[in-house]
Design an enzyme around this catalytic site. Structure first.
Site, short mmCIF file in Angstrom:
data_model
loop_
_atom_site.label_atom_id
_atom_site.label_comp_id
_atom_site.label_asym_id
_atom_site.label_seq_id
_atom_site.Cartn_x
_atom_site.Cartn_y
_atom_site.Cartn_z
N LEU A 46 -7.55 -1.01 -12.28
CA LEU A 46 -8.72 -0.88 -11.90
C LEU A 46 -8.26 -0.29 -10.15
CD1 LEU A 46 -10.29 -4.22 -12.65
CD2 LEU A 46 -10.41 -2.11 -14.09
N CYS A 47 -7.42 0.22 -10.03
CA CYS A 47 -7.12 0.88 -8.65
C CYS A 47 -7.53 2.40 -8.59
CB CYS A 47 -5.47 0.75 -8.25
SG CYS A 47 -5.05 1.28 -6.89
N HIS A 48 -8.30 2.65 -7.89
CA HIS A 48 -8.78 4.17 -8.04
C HIS A 48 -7.67 5.29 -7.51
CE1 HIS A 48 -12.50 1.81 -7.32
NE2 HIS A 48 -13.19 2.93 -7.72
N ASP A 89 18.00 -3.06 -5.66
CA ASP A 89 18.76 -2.70 -6.88
C ASP A 89 19.94 -1.77 -6.30
OD1 ASP A 89 18.95 -1.55 -9.38
OD2 ASP A 89 18.58 0.46 -8.71
N MET A 119 -3.60 -0.88 -1.30
CA MET A 119 -2.79 -0.92 -2.55
C MET A 119 -1.73 -0.07 -2.32
SD MET A 119 -4.22 -3.69 -3.42
CE MET A 119 -2.98 -3.85 -4.68
N GLU A 120 -1.86 1.09 -2.07
CA GLU A 120 -0.99 2.35 -2.15
C GLU A 120 0.11 1.95 -0.97
OE1 GLU A 120 -4.54 3.95 -4.05
OE2 GLU A 120 -4.36 2.68 -2.13
#
Length: 158
Positions: A75-77, A128, A113-114
């Site tokens: 649901l993230c645009h 890692d 969110m980005e």
């Protein structure tokens, strides 16, 4: 539930309709860190890592991740990002790699969110690339520092 914009009237998840919103300059700044043994941090500083330049790789991974946030988060645009910067620095006093992402767009919805995705993936990349010599590392304190733009104006969290 009316204040939860990702839920419809029946409580089901939905993508928010941002069509009526104004396009404004949006910015988000997020920070996070990777705690490690001092010896590991020293090797990072010296560029002595088995998998290569971990810090440069983490910066690029973070930038790439910001652009892929809608592929990872339901649901993230999808947004046209105008700027993504990921800064990775070493803090010997706390034996941490400090990561900060700044993301900008001119659009109808924010870029938190980005920026959160950028810092998260940069931290995972450091982990890692260092895990062969340090299995005690901890990723933590990933948080929104500041966001601006849109109806909310500027929000400063630290």
């Amino acid at each position: 539930m009316s204040d939860l914009t990702h839920l419809d009237e029946t409580g089901k998840a939905r993508m928010v309709d941002v069509g009526a919103k104004d396009e404004t300059l949006r910015e988000a700044v997020v920070r996070g860190e990777v705690h490690m043994r001092p010896e590991t941090l020293q090797r990072l500083a010296a560029g002595d890592m088995p998998k290569g330049d971990a810090l440069a790789t983490a910066r690029i991974a973070g930038i790439m991740a910001a652009k892929r946030a809608p592929d990872l988060i339901p649901l993230c645009h999808p947004l046209l990002l105008t700027h993504v910067a990921v800064d990775v620095r070493l803090d010997a006093a706390t034996s941490t790699v400090q990561i900060e992402a700044t993301v900008r767009t001119v659009g109808k919805t924010g870029v938190e969110m980005e920026a959160l995705t950028a810092v998260s993936v940069a931290a995972l990349t450091v982990y890692d690339m260092c895990k062969a010599i340090d299995r005690t590392m901890q990723i933590g304190a990933i948080r929104l520092v500041r966001k601006s733009g849109g109806r909310s104006g500027e929000i400063v969290c630290e």
